[in-house]
Structures are given as C-alpha cells and as structure tokens.
Scaffold this motif. Structure first.
Motif, PDB file in Angstrom:
ATOM      1  N   SER A 303       0.846  -1.196   0.000  1.00 32.46           N
ATOM      2  CA  SER A 303       0.000   0.000   0.000  1.00 32.46           C
ATOM      3  C   SER A 303       0.876   1.238   0.000  1.00 32.46           C
ATOM      4  CB  SER A 303      -0.934   0.003   1.217  1.00 32.46           C
ATOM      5  OG  SER A 303      -0.208   0.229   2.410  1.00 32.46           O
ATOM      6  N   ASP A 304       0.301   2.343  -0.499  1.00 29.20           N
ATOM      7  CA  ASP A 304       1.042   3.594  -0.559  1.00 29.20           C
ATOM      8  C   ASP A 304       0.987   4.310   0.789  1.00 29.20           C
ATOM      9  OD1 ASP A 304      -1.347   5.064  -0.335  1.00 29.20           O
ATOM     10  OD2 ASP A 304      -1.476   5.458  -2.484  1.00 29.20           O
ATOM     11  N   ALA A 305       1.501   5.515   0.828  1.00 31.70           N
ATOM     12  CA  ALA A 305       1.661   6.203   2.116  1.00 31.70           C
ATOM     13  C   ALA A 305       0.352   6.405   2.852  1.00 31.70           C
ATOM     14  CB  ALA A 305       2.350   7.550   1.913  1.00 31.70           C
ATOM     15  N   ASP A 306      -0.754   6.488   2.120  1.00 35.05           N
ATOM     16  CA  ASP A 306      -2.001   6.621   2.869  1.00 35.05           C
ATOM     17  C   ASP A 306      -2.854   5.362   2.826  1.00 35.05           C
ATOM     18  OD1 ASP A 306      -2.849   9.299   0.621  1.00 35.05           O
ATOM     19  OD2 ASP A 306      -2.742   7.168   0.239  1.00 35.05           O
ATOM     20  N   GLY A 307      -2.237   4.248   2.519  1.00 31.03           N
ATOM     21  CA  GLY A 307      -2.923   2.970   2.703  1.00 31.03           C
ATOM     22  C   GLY A 307      -3.621   2.407   1.482  1.00 31.03           C
ATOM     23  N   ASP A 308      -3.566   3.119   0.346  1.00 29.99           N
ATOM     24  CA  ASP A 308      -4.183   2.602  -0.885  1.00 29.99           C
ATOM     25  C   ASP A 308      -3.296   1.524  -1.481  1.00 29.99           C
ATOM     26  OD1 ASP A 308      -6.304   4.556  -0.919  1.00 29.99           O
ATOM     27  OD2 ASP A 308      -4.807   6.020  -1.548  1.00 29.99           O
ATOM     28  N   PHE A 309      -3.925   0.430  -1.910  1.00 30.46           N
ATOM     29  CA  PHE A 309      -3.137  -0.656  -2.484  1.00 30.46           C
ATOM     30  C   PHE A 309      -2.568  -0.258  -3.844  1.00 30.46           C
ATOM     31  CE2 PHE A 309      -6.061  -3.280   0.225  1.00 30.46           C
ATOM     32  CZ  PHE A 309      -5.098  -3.523   1.185  1.00 30.46           C
ATOM     33  N   ASP A 426       4.094  10.430  -1.664  1.00 28.02           N
ATOM     34  CA  ASP A 426       3.274  10.755  -0.503  1.00 28.02           C
ATOM     35  C   ASP A 426       1.827  10.280  -0.674  1.00 28.02           C
ATOM     36  OD1 ASP A 426       2.863  11.749   2.021  1.00 28.02           O
ATOM     37  OD2 ASP A 426       2.379  13.763   1.336  1.00 28.02           O
ATOM     38  N   GLY A 427       1.686   9.053  -1.164  1.00 28.51           N
ATOM     39  CA  GLY A 427       0.353   8.467  -1.287  1.00 28.51           C
ATOM     40  C   GLY A 427      -0.414   8.863  -2.519  1.00 28.51           C
ATOM     41  N   LYS A 428       0.212   9.581  -3.420  1.00 27.35           N
ATOM     42  CA  LYS A 428      -0.465  10.084  -4.624  1.00 27.35           C
ATOM     43  C   LYS A 428       0.199   9.470  -5.856  1.00 27.35           C
ATOM     44  CE  LYS A 428      -2.896  13.675  -6.423  1.00 27.35           C
ATOM     45  NZ  LYS A 428      -4.307  13.691  -6.193  1.00 27.35           N
ATOM     46  N   GLU A 429      -0.613   8.967  -6.788  1.00 29.18           N
ATOM     47  CA  GLU A 429      -0.046   8.414  -8.017  1.00 29.18           C
ATOM     48  C   GLU A 429       0.554   9.524  -8.864  1.00 29.18           C
ATOM     49  OE1 GLU A 429      -3.893   6.460  -9.045  1.00 29.18           O
ATOM     50  OE2 GLU A 429      -2.499   5.078 -10.013  1.00 29.18           O
TER      51      GLU A 429
HETATM   52 CA   LIG Z   1      -3.003   7.063  -2.293  1.00 34.09          CA
END
Ligand SMILES: [Ca+2]
Ligand SMILES: [Ca+2]
Ligand SMILES: [Ca+2]
Ligand SMILES: [Mg+2]
Ligand SMILES: [Mg+2]
Ligand SMILES: [Mg+2]
Ligand SMILES: [Mg+2]
Lengths: 734, 734
Positions: A303-309, A426-429
């Motif tokens: 998962s990315d920095a904010d938990g999205d796979f 930082d959780g963003k693609e």
């Molecule tokens: Ca994200």
C-alpha cells in the motif's frame, strides 16, 4: 465426572470459533475502558437494534447481484454474524432470538429450494446465483450459529443442522466439485464455508473435506469457469491447505495482486483464527512458515503512504487497508502473530476492531500505549508457490514509492505488463498504472462488472509503463501463454538509502527478444529529493518497433523538445490497446535528452529521457474507441524506436518543486537533472551518467550478466577505468 | 513645556501607522500568552534572524519579474517591514540597525538611478520595471521607516527623506501621472504608497496628493495601459478616495472579482488602518457607508466552503482567504469593525495574525474564547459604484453553493460571461468556471503572465456556463462595448431554504436578443439533497443558433440519450473560443429529457435537461488549437438549438449519491429527478414542472415582466388555475 460438562473441555465449548469463552469474559471485564472496541461495539449495537426493530425478510431467491433477494440474503448473514457477537458480549437474549428466528426461516426454506434460477454461473448456488455467494453466507452464519449454540436447545440444533447446515455444506462441496475442488479464490471460500460450519457443528469428517478437499472426484478436463480459466488441471491440488500452498508465495504475496489478496485474506484468516482456537494442534498459522501472517505483512507493504493498495493486475483505485477485511487481518495478525506493536498504528488509523478476542487484544494494546509506527521499507515480495516466479520490487526513498512488477501472470486477473512500474509520492499516483476498466457495483457501467475495455485496454501492454514490441502485447495477449511464464528477479539491493536497485529480466514476453529493466532510486546529497533512474535494455534477434509509454498524471508545463500538435487527435493504432489511444502531438528526437516537466496537485515533476536521433516522441491520450466514455481521459508520453534490434531506454524521473496557489510561488519549478547519458552499453555492462544542476555528476554501472554480490568488475569508459564489487555501482564523478 | 516632547502628542509619535505606541505596550504585556500572535512572531523572528545573519543585497535594478534584481528588491521591502515590527515588539536594536543599513543603501543608490532599463511598461519604475512594483516597495518600506523613526537621528531622517522618500514619492506621482491619476488598482497602490510615506514623514501636502490626486494634470486622451485600457477618461476621478468610490459597490463587491479584490484590499486597508491611527478625523472606515469593511465581508462571502474564492473574471484556482492579504483584511476588519466574533473563526483557520494592534486584538479575542463560526448565507452583492450595475447572486443550500454572475464587465479583467453560473459542493467545483488561462509565476508558461489562450479561450462566452448566440461572444467579445453595459438583477429572494431564487436579465450582450436566466435552489422534504433548477429564456427578433454549455467536472457514468462518438474528435468551430473545443460525440434530441449522470470525487451528479425535438447535444472537450498544452483537458455538454427565435432552456442539477471505493458501495447512484417539463411559457409567465422519483411533483412559476413582491398573479395551466403573490411561486402538486 458428575459435574456439568460445560466447563470440562474448552475446545468443545461455544463460542469457540472467533470468540472464545475466555475471550468473552475478558471482553466483558474490559468494556467501557477500551475506546476503539467500545466505539465499534456501540456502532454495531445501534445498527442491529434498528434492524431488530425493523424486522427481517428471508425471500425466495431469484436475483443476480444488485437485485433485492441477493442484497437481502447478503445483508442477512452480516446481521446474523453481528447479532451473534452482540449476544455474547452484551448477554442480551434479544440478539440470540434474532439469529435463531432468522436461521429457522432459512431452515424452513432451504430444503424446498431448487438450483438458483439465474443461469450465468459455472457453479450456481441456491440462495444466490453462484456458489461463491452461498459460501460467503455460510462463513458468516457459522459464526452466528457458534455464538448462539448454547442458547439453542439440542432439538433446535438438530433441526438446524439436519435441515440447513449439513445439506448446505454438501451442496457447495459434493454437489459442486467443479467449484469446491480447485485452487482458486472461489474454492477458498467454499472450503472455508464448509470448514467453519464443520467446526461449529464439531463434524470432523466435514472438516477433513474442508482442509483436504473432496476425494475421488473426476472432473471433465475441458471445463472452464466464468473467467475462462480451466477448472481441472493436472495434479490438481485441493482443499484449504492446497489453496494456501499455491497462490501465496513464501513471502505472503498473493499472485493475483493486492486488490484480490485483500478479498482472499478474509476467508483464509477467519478460518485460521477458528482453527487456532479450536484445533490448535494443526498449527495453521505456522503452515508454510507462517505464510498467512506474512500475507498480512505483504499486503500492508503493498500500500502507498495513505494505505491505498498498489495497482497490480485487475484492481480498482482507492481500495485500501481501510477495507473491513483488513481490519480482521490486522487484528488477527496482531493477536496470533506475536503482538507486533506496529500493527496497532494501522488499527488506530482504521479506527475499528473486530468484536472478538483479536479485536480485544488490539484495543488493549492501543489503550496501554504500545503503538509504534508501521514503517514501510523497500521490500521485494517473491511470487509463485515456491517464491521462484519473479517478484514485486518496491523501492521507497523519501516520499517516493516505486513499484516494479516482474511477477508471474496473476491467474485470470493478470495484466500483460511484464517489468512495468508505477510511481507514487506521498500516497499520490504520479506515474500511474491504469488499474482495471470497471466501476465495481456502479450498475450503470455494465452492471458494475468488468467492462469490455478491461480486456481491450486495461490488460494490454501499451496500457502500462513497459516496453511494447511491434504494437503487440506481451505473450500475444494470450492467457494460456502468459500463465506459463514469469519474469526473473536479477538484483534487489536496498541496503543504503543513497542507491537502491531493483533489476529484473523478461525473456518470454516476445520470443527472441530479451528485456532487462533496472530501476534505481538515487538520493544525492546535493539534491533535496531522491530521483529514479530507469534503464530498459532490449535485445532481439530481429528488427522491431519498440514503444515505451510513460503514464504521467497532470498538466504539461514544458518540454525540452519541439512537437507539432495535430489539428485533431489521430488514433494511434488498430489493436492491442493502441486503438484506445489518441496521438495528440509528435516530435522527432534530435538525440538530445527529451525532458517533460508536468504539474500534478501543485507539485512539479520531470521526466528526462535519453533519445537517439530519429526516435519519435508521441504525446498521447486515452479515450479512442470508447463509445460509452468508460475510459479516463489521461495522458501518456511514448518514446518509439523503429527498425531496431538492440536498444537501451534510459530516463530519470524526479519530483523537484512545488506550487502554492495561495502565495502563487513556484519553488524549484525546473528540473534538477541537467543531463542523462548512456555512457556505455554492451552485453556485459551498461553505464549511465547523470549530471545535476548543482554540478554533481554520477555514474551508474550495472553488470548485465552476473549478479554475484562478490564478483569483482573492471570497466574502462572513455579511458577511465572503474573498479567495483558486486552487480552494480554508483560512482560520484563530481 | 520643558519635558521631552516625545510623549506630548500621540498622533505625532512613532510608531503610529500600523503599530501604535499604545499597541506596542499592549503587545509586550501580552507576549507569551496569546498563542496565535506568539506563533506568528516566533516564525518572523526565525526568518529575520536568518536574514540578518546572511546579510542583504541592494543591487542595481535591471530585471523583469522573475529575475534576480526584481526578486531581491521585492524581498528587501518585506524584510524591512518585518524587521521594523520586530524592533518595536522585541526592543532589540539589531532589527532597527538592519532596516537602517538597508535604507541607507537605497538612499545612496536612488539618486543615481535612471528609469528602469526594461521598457515593457506604460509606467516604468526605477527599482522595478513598473511603477506598480515601486509603489509596493514604498507601502512596505514606509511601515519600516515608521517603526525605526525614533531610532534614527534627526540628521539621518533628513538624509533618508531628502535623498530617498521624497524623490521616490514624486517619481511615482508627479513624474508618472498616467500611473498615479486613475481609477485602477495600479493607481491605488501609487496613492497608498505616497500616502503611507506622507504619514510616516508627516507631510500633509503629500498626503493631500495621495488622498485626492495630482491636480492640474492633462493627459493625452489616446494613452492606453499595458492591458489596453484607456488611461484618461472623461471626468477622470483621482486619488485614494476616488479609487474607493469607483470599483467598489456599496455592498463591498470589487468589480474585477474576488481574485483581484484580494490583491486590491491590501493597500486600501493598510492605508485605512494608518489613517485611522493617524488621522482619525477622516473617518476613512466610515467612508461610503463603511465600504472597506463591507469589502472584507463581501470577499469572505465570495469563497467556497473551504475558503477558495469563486472564479469570476480572470482568476486562478486555489486562491483563497488563506492569502496573506486576507490575514491583514480579517484582522483589520475585526479590530476596527466592531470586533465581529465570526471573523475570529476565519483568523483561527488562517492560523496567523498581523503583528500589530489589529493582530493583537484578534489574538486576544481568540484567547478569550470569543470565536463564533463565520456562517455564509445566500447573498446578493451588487456591482457598480452606486450598486446599480447588476450583481453576483450566491445561493447556498445544504452543501451546495451556486454562484450566478450578472455583473458589469469587470474592467480589463472581465470575461464575456453574462448570466453564467458555477456550482460548488462542500468546497469542490462541480460545474466549473474555467478561470483564467495563466499559470501565475510559473515561468515556463509564458513567463507566468497571461497566456494568449486567456483571450482566445478563457474570456470567451463559450468557455462559460451561459448562452452563446451564433457562435459569437457577448458584446462581440469587445471590451469597449462590454464595458458600457451590465446585466440587471430581477429577483433575489432567499428567505426560505425550501426555495431560493436568483433571476437576472441581460439585454445588451446580443442586440435584439433578450436573455433572462432564473436559477432556483429547491429543498424538497422528500429528497435528501437540495437541487438546482436552471431556466434560461431567450427571445430574439431574428432566428439564431443558441448554444448552452454545461461544464461538469468528472467522468460520464450514463446518459439517457444515445449518442454517437466520433472516431476522432472534430474541432467545434473556428473562432470565439469554439476553436478550442473538440466535439467528441453528438446526439439529436427526441424531445424527452436529456440526462447526464457523472461521477466526481466519489459523488454522483445528474443534469436533467428539457429538450426539443432536433436539439443537438454535443459532448465536447477543451484542448483544440492549444499548441503548448496550456489548456486543461476537461469536458462539457452543450445543448444546441438552431434557427430559433425564442427558446427556454430548462434543467435540473443534482448531487444525489456517493461511491465508496473502500466498501465499493454505490449509494443513490441514480438521479432522483424523474422528469422536468416546461409547462408554460409566454412573455408574461414561465412554468416548470419537476417530478421526482419519490413521487413528489413541484410546479415553479415565474412572472417574467413584473418583479413586484406584492403583485397578485393568476395563471391557468392545463385548465388548473394557480394564484400567488410576488414574482414567483413554488407549488407542491403532489
Ligand atoms: Ca493514495
Ligand atoms: Ca474549494
Ligand atoms: Ca472541501
Ligand atoms: Mg490517498
Ligand atoms: Mg495494470
Ligand atoms: Mg479547496
Ligand atoms: Mg470566466
């Protein structure tokens, strides 16, 4: 022994699957002082109280998913599971009565039911159109039955087991071996459903079926499931343990990718939890060196920095570790996996626990201040049952997360995307994988099912950040071929933050062509942010066209190259995903670096690619041949080399600046990479020189055919000799 | 009186502009116990201490904005202003010395400076390429001088005033009357610069120039500024008060729109604050019935739920009340405007105050718990110096904010967008105004200046949610014509939340054609969310083509109409903004409602439009003829009526559902509007029937030619008679 036998043998008592008698005592003792648990409990109580007030319905099955009977039966099993738990924790018989009344309605209806009237499934259910959903029902209902077991009379239990549970379990197993006897997520649900009710009823014979499959069943070798997968394979392994063996690698990576792993983990873990409580001697959590607990760790790391796979294979954007199945997974992993305090930080973010022994343990851990941050590091997760079918390499540095995919195909959900990558900040693609072409449960979009663009676009190679030869997808876009192969990890080395390397090879996607991609995360002391170096080598016995797309997200700010924008966009190609791309602008490279700077969400990024004279640079956009606006209109930049046998695509990718729309200040809006050059390339070595705008010059060298960590190398480039040990080196020239 | 005269007359003491002697005492007494002030002070101290450590530079001017000398002189005046304040508050002479040393370098250089070498401005400066920036410098530097006034010897003050401040003030006034003597935001800065230094030097003659302009100056009538605006107009009003009279309406709306109002407010208010402290008899804050304080209130009301300003005329997205000029504005409005506790909630969000008497008052108010929420209600803000040149109508209901624009042109920053609208939900644009085509301070995009697409696209009528006749922009897209006209408010009625109406007329945009748009926010009891009803009536003496674009943002989910998507997009037109639109798909209406459902940021929206047989529906996208990718690729839906004299465009706009990518549940994915019909239309009345999916039926009737609130009306529609009082009614039929 003349005492009542209710306390004589904990393992034969109820509840004993997810809740235990001791657990219930402990929960009751702690209520009111364990905030995250108390909050979840209160929310469930409000929900179930309202449902009890409203009354329930057990309708005659008739609909596909989306229809009333489907939704109602689905809701019913969730409600029963929750009500059963509330009965145990709150000791209020109204909850037990709610479960009992509903179960008796099911017990009355079930014996009268024919096969479900909707014909679309290869394994039609009774309550639902497919056995998969029937199995979901039983997994949850078994927990409810366990919770109210002692509330029922023996006669009531006999009625339920005889009229409902036993025939139900037989139906999804013996009567549907094409569903039950496979290695597939459907079969996992079937095995677990049978296993859970077996544990609740204490039926050891049924339990054996769940664990080891139905014996002596012969299936037609030509049978296929709804996704086109073959049902009967040579040496078919069967049962729960077989399902644990096959799709999970020893690192806990599930071959379909994290989006489906999230879905698959729930039955695996809920049954493991029940087995751990009821049949501890099976040591299910130690099976395959603890693969289930490793699976939870793998999933969190995917998962990315904010938990999205990460988007690997079929996957919908936005699915994350906030999904309910991950709440179970995290709580179970904490409770049964040695109380890793880092898991508590995930539980805190989830802000919810399971209402059982595992959730209690988490709630107490949080209350006692044991939480530590879950630190995601760079990690390689092997694919394949034995861990030898490629891997996913994740490089993390600063706020950047690079996902490099060199796995096996990923079963029926796999994409033709060997060696592709995606980049997150930082959780963003930032450089995206498109994900799947589907709007799950949005009925207006093809009933919420897979759209045809999933096949014609999303799975195709050109939809990914990887090399495409002659406008054909890898493995000709054929599942039967793709499933036989996997990429190979070549280097994964992440011991220093200053240089981290993920390198992999793919030699089967295009017969006669060898692909070797090396992705490097470099943190130079004189630059604020790390950057990514991408080296894609291709060698072929024939001349081909090679396309390397780069799916940046955002607005073009500047390019170093002149391009001519077409009056109207042209369709890029005729098949294999190319028919979905518009060619918006084209440039012919002059051999200098081609730099694209773009702005996304108030950050400046640049892609600086080495080009050869006459390479084409195509600025394209997704959306052609999309008659129902199913695709997202998003851009890509493609570097194309024609009539080429061997080539090396080299590029640097940076996040270098920010824009503040309130102060209107642009900070570091220009790339910090001054020049990237391919300094050397032959079959043995490839070297790239990167010059930054602060005056730094770095030389990265990789040995292409020897990944020994101890091998000593010498290479002379422009009469300077370089010496190093191991498969690569990064040399600071200035 | 033999005592020192330093305390004899507070109005002649220093500091007395922004900080006062009493204010400084109060600030020192409260330091350490006023968190928001303490925090801002600490941040400024860190910044200035580092600058003092680094040393400063006063370079010979040579660059345009973006270049070193421009950036350095700009930074210098900010640093001096902050250092001056720190000297007063912290009583540490190092800050005074820093200001003094820098001022003496300027005093040494200034007499030697020629006109700035860069020639692009109609009013070239000395430190900067334009007098506007020279004025900025003096506004800030005057404050610094005031702060260190008493630290300097009389001889030092004489040197600074003689060599620097007086010639500086003369240069931007007497030597540049084409800059100083206008009603224009440039002149405001010029007037305030001169006024601020006049107050600091206590030069009353100079102050008169600032307040009332340069007398007896004759300017060439053909002079134009860099934006093409005429400099010398008949009966030219001049000076600070004239600049307050003209562009502000009595409601405090600034005719250029909130993006430029935010920029203009700073000089207006900072000078007002100084005048209030130093010349209270002028009662500047009571001028024009308190227009400056009303301006702050107007500006705050022109922002969405999270503080972003609505996009009216030239405006960059993301500018908000977090901008530093709004920090001053809010603090000044609180301190001098009766301590409205709602302003404290804005200050809390800003998390910063000005380091002066006003900021102290805010900090104490917050500390004492006086904060109340700033509640934005529906509001109409008139345009024009006398408030009779149209208005902006803002309808707020639930999470929806509708902005309806029927203003005057808005000077050189105006767009040709009469009667256009935009819709926000919870601070997010749902139906957008494009804003400006400019990337402010992003040098790669045309030096950060206005791009040519601002003229060819962003200002054009077709770029807005308003009616376009014969593919021509309003007023032929000509500033000289547009500036002579304004729309007229017809109804603004927001007394009940169940029905709120903003209705306006425009009869000059196309000679011979009358436009009348009515936007209604309706909150029905049986629907969860309010919805918007849009009625655009057009009457013409000739047959025309009418286009009504609808700039939804997001992904098409479903349309009720069949469309055929072109193989490749076609350019929609040849000029007036049409050349920038791609026609992606087209449909010919069958006379039924045309419904578009789209998904934005996990919310479902629908647009349900009444159509006539053979109306065309065009699904289009921005981006044609955009050779440098300056435009954003975003969609629109256009309803087109050909060969029509009179028409009524009617539509309902709803936010009706949500999607959760974690649970994958779509809730209320379908529109709740079942049917919208034009039930009646003639020159006197228009009636629309709206049927919802819950069975409700509503009839909205508007009187087209009589907006009296007391007039009694009767209208018979399909043999049912309706009676009501006032210009409109909403009748619940079912
Ligand atoms: Ca994200
Ligand atoms: Ca906003
Ligand atoms: Ca918001
Ligand atoms: Mg996120
Ligand atoms: Mg993919
Ligand atoms: Mg916002
Ligand atoms: Mg506009």
């Amino acid at each position: 022994d003349s005492s009542t036998n209710t306390n004589s043998d904990a393992q034969s008592q109820h509840p004993s699957l997810i809740l235990t008698q001791q657990g219930v005592k402990d929960i009751r003792a702690n209520l009111g002082s364990i905030p995250i648990f108390d909050k979840t409990l209160a929310a469930n109580k409000v929900e179930i109280d309202a449902e009890i007030e409203n009354g329930f319905d057990v309708p005659i099955p008739k609909d596909y998913s989306g229809g009333y009977t489907h939704a109602t039966h689905k809701r019913n099993y969730i409600l029963m599971q929750k009500a059963g738990v509330l009965y145990q924790i709150l000791d209020d018989e109204k909850y037990a009565k709610f479960v009992k009344d509903m179960l008796f309605q099911y017990a009355k209806m079930y014996p009268t039911l024919p096969i479900h009237p909707k014909p679309r499934s290869y394994a039609r259910g009774k309550l639902f159109w497919q056995c998969l959903n029937d199995s979901n029902w039983l997994v949850y209902t078994s927990q409810a039955y366990d919770c109210i077991y002692d509330y029922l009379s023996e006669e009531e239990r006999t009625t339920l087991e005889t009229d409902l549970f036993k025939p139900y379990a037989d139906f999804i197993s013996k009567e549907n071996p094409q569903f039950f006897n496979r290695v597939h997520n459907h079969s996992t649900w079937g095995n677990v459903a049978v296993g859970m009710i077996a544990l609740a009823m204490e039926d050891d014979s049924l339990l054996q079926t769940a664990l080891y499959g139905l014996k002596d069943v012969n299936l037609d070798a030509s049978l296929k499931d709804n996704d086109g997968g073959f049902i009967n394979q040579d040496d078919q392994k069967i049962g729960y343990f077989a399902n644990l063996d096959e799709p999970f690698s020893p690192d806990g990576y599930y071959t379909e990718g994290p989006y489906y792993q999230r879905y698959a983990m729930y039955p695996f873990l809920i049954f493991a939890q029940a087995l751990q409580n009821k049949k501890p001697d099976l040591k299910v959590l130690e099976y395959k060196e603890g693969v289930l607990l490793k699976g939870v760790n793998a999933l969190l790391n995917l998962s990315d920095a904010d938990g999205d796979f990460f988007l690997l294979n079929d996957a919908q954007k936005g699915m994350s570790y906030y999904n309910s199945s991950l709440i179970s997974a995290v709580d179970i992993a904490y409770h049964f996996g040695g109380n890793n305090p880092e898991l508590l930080s995930i539980a805190e973010k989830q802000d919810e626990v399971t209402l059982d022994d595992a959730g209690l343990a988490v709630a107490i851990g949080i209350k006692e201040g044991k939480t530590k941050p879950f630190v995601k590091k760079s990690i390689e997760l092997s694919d394949g049952a034995n861990g030898d079918e490629g891997a996913v390499g994740i490089l993390r540095s600063g706020d950047l997360e690079l996902v490099h995919k060199y796995t096996a195909h990923g079963l029926s959900h796999g994409h033709y995307d060997k060696l592709s990558f995606a980049l997150f900040e930082d959780g963003k693609e930032v450089v995206q994988d498109y994900g799947m072409a589907r709007y799950v449960n949005v009925e207006q979009k093809g009933g919420g099912n897979y759209l045809k663009e999933n096949t014609t676009w999303a799975k195709q190679s050109i939809a990914h950040n990887t090399l495409v030869q002659n406008e054909q997808s890898h493995f000709q876009g054929k599942y039967d071929i793709g499933s036989k192969h996997h990429s190979e990890s070549y280097i994964f080395s992440v011991n220093t933050d200053s240089v981290q390397v993920s390198s992999a090879k793919e030699e089967n996607a295009y017969p006669g062509t060898k692909l070797h991609r090396t992705m490097v995360s470099i943190k130079e002391t004189d630059l604020e942010n790390p950057y990514v170096l991408d080296i894609m080598r291709v060698e072929s016995s024939t001349e081909n066209q090679y396309d390397l797309p780069f799916y940046y997200l955002g607005q073009v700010i500047q390019t170093s190259f002149d391009y001519s924008k077409s009056d109207v966009p042209q369709i890029l190609g005729s098949a294999n995903g190319y028919q979905h791309l518009y060619n918006e602008a084209i440039s012919v490279a002059d051999g200098a670096n081609a730099k694209l700077t773009w702005l996304l969400d108030n950050k400046f990024y640049s892609y600086t690619a080495v080009t050869s004279h006459n390479d084409e640079i195509i600025l394209a956009r997704i959306g052609a041949n999309d008659p129902a606006f199913n695709l997202r209109s998003e851009p890509t930049m493609i570097i194309r080399k024609r009539n080429t046998k061997e080539a090396v695509f080299v590029a640097a990718i940076e996040s270098h600046g920010t824009y503040n729309p309130v102060s209107e200040l642009a900070v570091n809006a220009y790339s910090h990479i001054k020049d990237v050059q391919l300094s050397y390339n032959d079959s043995n070595y490839t070297a790239v020189t990167i010059e930054d705008t602060k005056g730094g010059v770095q030389l990265f060298i990789i040995a292409n055919n020897d990944n020994s960590k101890t091998k000593k190398h010498t290479l002379t480039i422009n009469s300077t000799s370089h010496f190093w040990e191991g498969p690569y080196t990064l040399i600071k020239i200035k």
